[in-house]
Design an enzyme around this catalytic site. Structure first.
Site, PDB file in Angstrom:
ATOM      1  N   GLY A  10       0.919  -1.197   0.030  1.00 57.85           N
ATOM      2  CA  GLY A  10       0.117   0.021   0.043  1.00 57.85           C
ATOM      3  C   GLY A  10       0.866   1.139   0.207  1.00 57.85           C
ATOM      4  N   ASP A  36      -3.066 -12.226   4.754  1.00 57.73           N
ATOM      5  CA  ASP A  36      -4.496 -11.721   5.120  1.00 57.73           C
ATOM      6  C   ASP A  36      -4.526 -11.383   6.661  1.00 57.73           C
ATOM      7  OD1 ASP A  36      -7.092 -10.821   5.576  1.00 57.73           O
ATOM      8  OD2 ASP A  36      -8.099 -12.494   4.335  1.00 57.73           O
ATOM      9  N   ALA A  60      -4.812  -1.964   6.027  1.00 57.13           N
ATOM     10  CA  ALA A  60      -6.121  -1.359   6.502  1.00 57.13           C
ATOM     11  C   ALA A  60      -7.128  -1.514   5.370  1.00 57.13           C
ATOM     12  CB  ALA A  60      -5.812  -0.206   7.035  1.00 57.13           C
ATOM     13  N   THR A  62      -9.216   1.110   3.910  1.00 57.61           N
ATOM     14  CA  THR A  62      -8.967   2.612   3.569  1.00 57.61           C
ATOM     15  C   THR A  62     -10.246   3.391   2.690  1.00 57.61           C
ATOM     16  OG1 THR A  62      -7.443   2.203   1.850  1.00 57.61           O
ATOM     17  CG2 THR A  62      -6.364   2.359   4.207  1.00 57.61           C
ATOM     18  N   ASP A 102      -6.298  11.066  11.506  1.00 51.79           N
ATOM     19  CA  ASP A 102      -7.147  12.190  12.017  1.00 51.79           C
ATOM     20  C   ASP A 102      -8.651  11.956  12.231  1.00 51.79           C
ATOM     21  OD1 ASP A 102      -6.787  12.073   9.289  1.00 51.79           O
ATOM     22  OD2 ASP A 102      -6.691  14.194   9.080  1.00 51.79           O
ATOM     23  N   TYR A 125     -15.526   4.564   8.800  1.00 53.44           N
ATOM     24  CA  TYR A 125     -14.010   4.362   8.864  1.00 53.44           C
ATOM     25  C   TYR A 125     -13.463   4.778  10.058  1.00 53.44           C
ATOM     26  CZ  TYR A 125      -9.225   5.310   7.475  1.00 53.44           C
ATOM     27  OH  TYR A 125      -7.821   5.286   7.368  1.00 53.44           O
ATOM     28  N   TRP A 157      -4.376  12.687   5.470  1.00 49.35           N
ATOM     29  CA  TRP A 157      -4.328  13.299   4.022  1.00 49.35           C
ATOM     30  C   TRP A 157      -3.014  12.893   3.475  1.00 49.35           C
ATOM     31  CZ3 TRP A 157      -6.263  18.990   3.543  1.00 49.35           C
ATOM     32  CH2 TRP A 157      -7.305  19.051   4.104  1.00 49.35           C
TER      33      TRP A 157
HETATM   34  N1  LIG Z   1      -4.248   7.349   2.990  1.00 52.47           N
HETATM   35  C1  LIG Z   1      -4.576   8.268   4.034  1.00 52.47           C
HETATM   36  O1  LIG Z   1      -4.873   9.393   3.634  1.00 52.47           O
HETATM   37  C2  LIG Z   1      -4.448   7.667   5.373  1.00 52.47           C
HETATM   38  C3  LIG Z   1      -4.925   8.791   6.499  1.00 52.47           C
HETATM   39  C4  LIG Z   1      -4.809   8.537   7.628  1.00 52.47           C
HETATM   40  C5  LIG Z   1      -4.392   7.278   8.052  1.00 52.47           C
HETATM   41  N2  LIG Z   1      -4.137   6.079   7.134  1.00 52.47           N
HETATM   42  C6  LIG Z   1      -3.731   4.807   7.599  1.00 52.47           C
HETATM   43  O2  LIG Z   1      -2.513   4.587   7.117  1.00 52.47           O
HETATM   44  C7  LIG Z   1      -2.318   3.272   6.999  1.00 52.47           C
HETATM   45  C8  LIG Z   1      -1.868   2.888   5.694  1.00 52.47           C
HETATM   46  O3  LIG Z   1      -2.809   3.248   4.782  1.00 52.47           O
HETATM   47  P1  LIG Z   1      -2.385   3.399   3.407  1.00 52.47           P
HETATM   48  O4  LIG Z   1      -2.760   4.903   2.855  1.00 52.47           O
HETATM   49  O5  LIG Z   1      -1.299   3.178   2.648  1.00 52.47           O
HETATM   50  O6  LIG Z   1      -3.611   2.846   2.475  1.00 52.47           O
HETATM   51  P2  LIG Z   1      -3.563   1.748   1.226  1.00 52.47           P
HETATM   52  O7  LIG Z   1      -2.709   2.355   0.118  1.00 52.47           O
HETATM   53  O8  LIG Z   1      -5.088   1.248   1.078  1.00 52.47           O
HETATM   54  O9  LIG Z   1      -2.883   0.515   1.916  1.00 52.47           O
HETATM   55  C9  LIG Z   1      -3.548  -0.532   2.569  1.00 52.47           C
HETATM   56  C10 LIG Z   1      -3.087  -1.829   2.196  1.00 52.47           C
HETATM   57  O10 LIG Z   1      -3.772  -2.774   3.249  1.00 52.47           O
HETATM   58  C11 LIG Z   1      -4.277  -3.761   2.283  1.00 52.47           C
HETATM   59  N3  LIG Z   1      -5.019  -4.627   2.747  1.00 52.47           N
HETATM   60  C12 LIG Z   1      -6.521  -4.365   2.927  1.00 52.47           C
HETATM   61  N4  LIG Z   1      -7.156  -5.376   3.810  1.00 52.47           N
HETATM   62  C13 LIG Z   1      -5.964  -6.312   4.000  1.00 52.47           C
HETATM   63  C14 LIG Z   1      -6.054  -7.646   4.556  1.00 52.47           C
HETATM   64  N5  LIG Z   1      -7.260  -7.877   5.056  1.00 52.47           N
HETATM   65  N6  LIG Z   1      -5.083  -8.209   4.960  1.00 52.47           N
HETATM   66  C15 LIG Z   1      -3.789  -7.804   4.357  1.00 52.47           C
HETATM   67  N7  LIG Z   1      -3.674  -6.556   3.941  1.00 52.47           N
HETATM   68  C16 LIG Z   1      -4.809  -5.686   3.383  1.00 52.47           C
HETATM   69  C17 LIG Z   1      -4.497  -3.131   0.962  1.00 52.47           C
HETATM   70  O11 LIG Z   1      -4.503  -4.266   0.268  1.00 52.47           O
HETATM   71  P3  LIG Z   1      -5.687  -4.061  -1.466  1.00 52.47           P
HETATM   72  O12 LIG Z   1      -5.036  -2.813  -1.881  1.00 52.47           O
HETATM   73  O13 LIG Z   1      -5.460  -5.279  -1.872  1.00 52.47           O
HETATM   74  O14 LIG Z   1      -6.950  -3.956  -0.621  1.00 52.47           O
HETATM   75  C18 LIG Z   1      -3.426  -2.073   1.014  1.00 52.47           C
HETATM   76  O15 LIG Z   1      -2.441  -2.520   0.129  1.00 52.47           O
HETATM   77  C19 LIG Z   1      -3.577   2.610   7.072  1.00 52.47           C
HETATM   78  O16 LIG Z   1      -3.935   2.179   8.676  1.00 52.47           O
HETATM   79  C20 LIG Z   1      -4.605   3.894   7.043  1.00 52.47           C
HETATM   80  O17 LIG Z   1      -5.780   3.763   7.914  1.00 52.47           O
HETATM   81  C21 LIG Z   1      -4.051   6.646   5.662  1.00 52.47           C
END
Ligand SMILES: NC(=O)c1ccc[n+]([C@@H]2O[C@H](COP(=O)([O-])OP(=O)(O)OC[C@H]3O[C@@H](n4cnc5c(N)ncnc54)[C@H](OP(=O)(O)O)[C@@H]3O)[C@@H](O)[C@H]2O)c1
Length: 289
Positions: A10, A36, A60, A62, A102, A125, A157
């Site tokens: 991710g 998973d 996560a 997301t 956040d 979420y 963000w």
């Molecule tokens: N992006 C933001 O703006 C943001 C903001 C605040 C906090 N966060 C937090 O930061 C963290 C990383 O998020 P990110 O932005 O990197 O999101 P992301 O690009 O969607 O990465 C999340 C990864 O988790 C994988 N995933 C989903 N379900 C899963 C499962 N059951 N088992 C194993 N892997 C799984 C997804 O795979 P698939 O793509 O195959 O589904 C994806 O590769 C998360 O905890 C998120 O809540 C993100």
């Protein structure tokens, strides 16, 4: 130090893996296809075999808007998956980093949110991510082995090379010559995933525990982000600011989700990179989104 990263393909997971490599850590990078996190047995087996000293849990659910329609799916990943990971980690004496958001805040404050401020997520979420925080604390406390206090990193963000994000999406539209409608009444901290990865590794090295806020410096709105990204890229496209209400997303979002960074800056011994500087570096170094 051996670090196991979940959600390693991710946006943030990619950055954590590469930052950990650069620092010379042994890094086990597990994408969804490798592990998973909802499969408690598989999580226990894999973490048991690898026996890392840290698990950085980036996996996560997301999809903020989709979670309104399938909150139970989001809860299974964000709460139960996090609990599986934290439990398996504690069983081998590993500490867990849980990446949170956040969006655990309700956005009614008008000064930066402290890690100790009351939470009140508006969206499904946000509720599932908060449930994950609590689950990770609970699992660590329930473990009878060595003490493995979690590190909760709340960020928001995010953009970066490794995943879908606002910056890349608006630039793609602008490069096709399409006009942009962008929300203008939400304030937060735009943050480069690479900086979150670096600061998270710094917090791990500092040995701190509990809830920490990690984001780039300065606060902004999505419409300002759009203008700045277009300016850096030299794109001349019309940007129309719209209200959150006019935009009409399925999930409610906090109007204000600026997180306070003072405690983090003190521990890591530097100011967080300003969001404009980070965006410029990303767009110059990473090439086209
Ligand atoms: N992006 C933001 O703006 C943001 C903001 C605040 C906090 N966060 C937090 O930061 C963290 C990383 O998020 P990110 O932005 O990197 O999101 P992301 O690009 O969607 O990465 C999340 C990864 O988790 C994988 N995933 C989903 N379900 C899963 C499962 N059951 N088992 C194993 N892997 C799984 C997804 O795979 P698939 O793509 O195959 O589904 C994806 O590769 C998360 O905890 C998120 O809540 C993100």
């Amino acid at each position: 130090m051996k670090i196991l990263v979940t959600g390693a393909r991710g946006l943030l997971g990619t950055e954590v893996v590469s930052a950990a490599h650069v620092r010379g850590f042994e890094t086990i990078a597990l994408g969804r296809g490798d592990l998973d996190v909802c499969d408690a047995g598989a999580v226990a087996d894999r973490i048991g075999v690898e026996a890392p000293s840290w698990v950085v849990h980036c996996a996560a659910y997301t999809a903020v808007d989709r979670a309104e329609d399938e909150p139970e799916v989001a809860m299974r990943v964000n709460r139960d998956g996090a609990a599986n990971v934290a439990r398996a980690g504690a069983d081998v004496g590993a500490r867990t980093v849980y990446v949170s958001t956040d969006y655990v805040f309700d956005g009614r404050k008008r000064s930066p949110y402290l890690p100790t401020d009351p939470v009140g997520p508006l969206s499904e979420y946000g509720r599932t991510k908060l449930a994950g925080e609590l689950a990770v604390f609970r699992e660590a406390a329930a473990s009878s082995g060595v003490r493995t206090p979690p590190l909760i990193v709340r960020t928001g963000w995010l953009y970066g090379a490794g995943g879908r994000n606002f910056v890349s999406a608006i630039l793609r539209r602008a490069e096709r010559g399409e006009g942009l409608k962008v929300v203008e009444d939400q304030r937060g901290r735009l943050t480069w995933g690479r900086n979150v990865a670096e600061v998270t590794l710094d917090l791990m090295a500092a040995g701190v525990e509990g809830i920490w806020h990690v984001a780039d410096g300065g606060e902004t709105t999505w419409v300002d982000v759009a203008h700045e990204a277009l300016r850096i890229r030299g794109l001349d496209v019309e940007v129309e600011g719209v209200t959150t209400k006019q935009w009409g997303a399925a999930a409610p979002r906090p109007a204000y989700s600026v997180v306070d960074l003072a405690a983090t800056e003190e521990v890591v011994g530097r100011s967080m990179m300003d969001w404009r500087e980070a965006l410029r570096r990303f767009l110059e170094s990473e090439g086209r989104p």
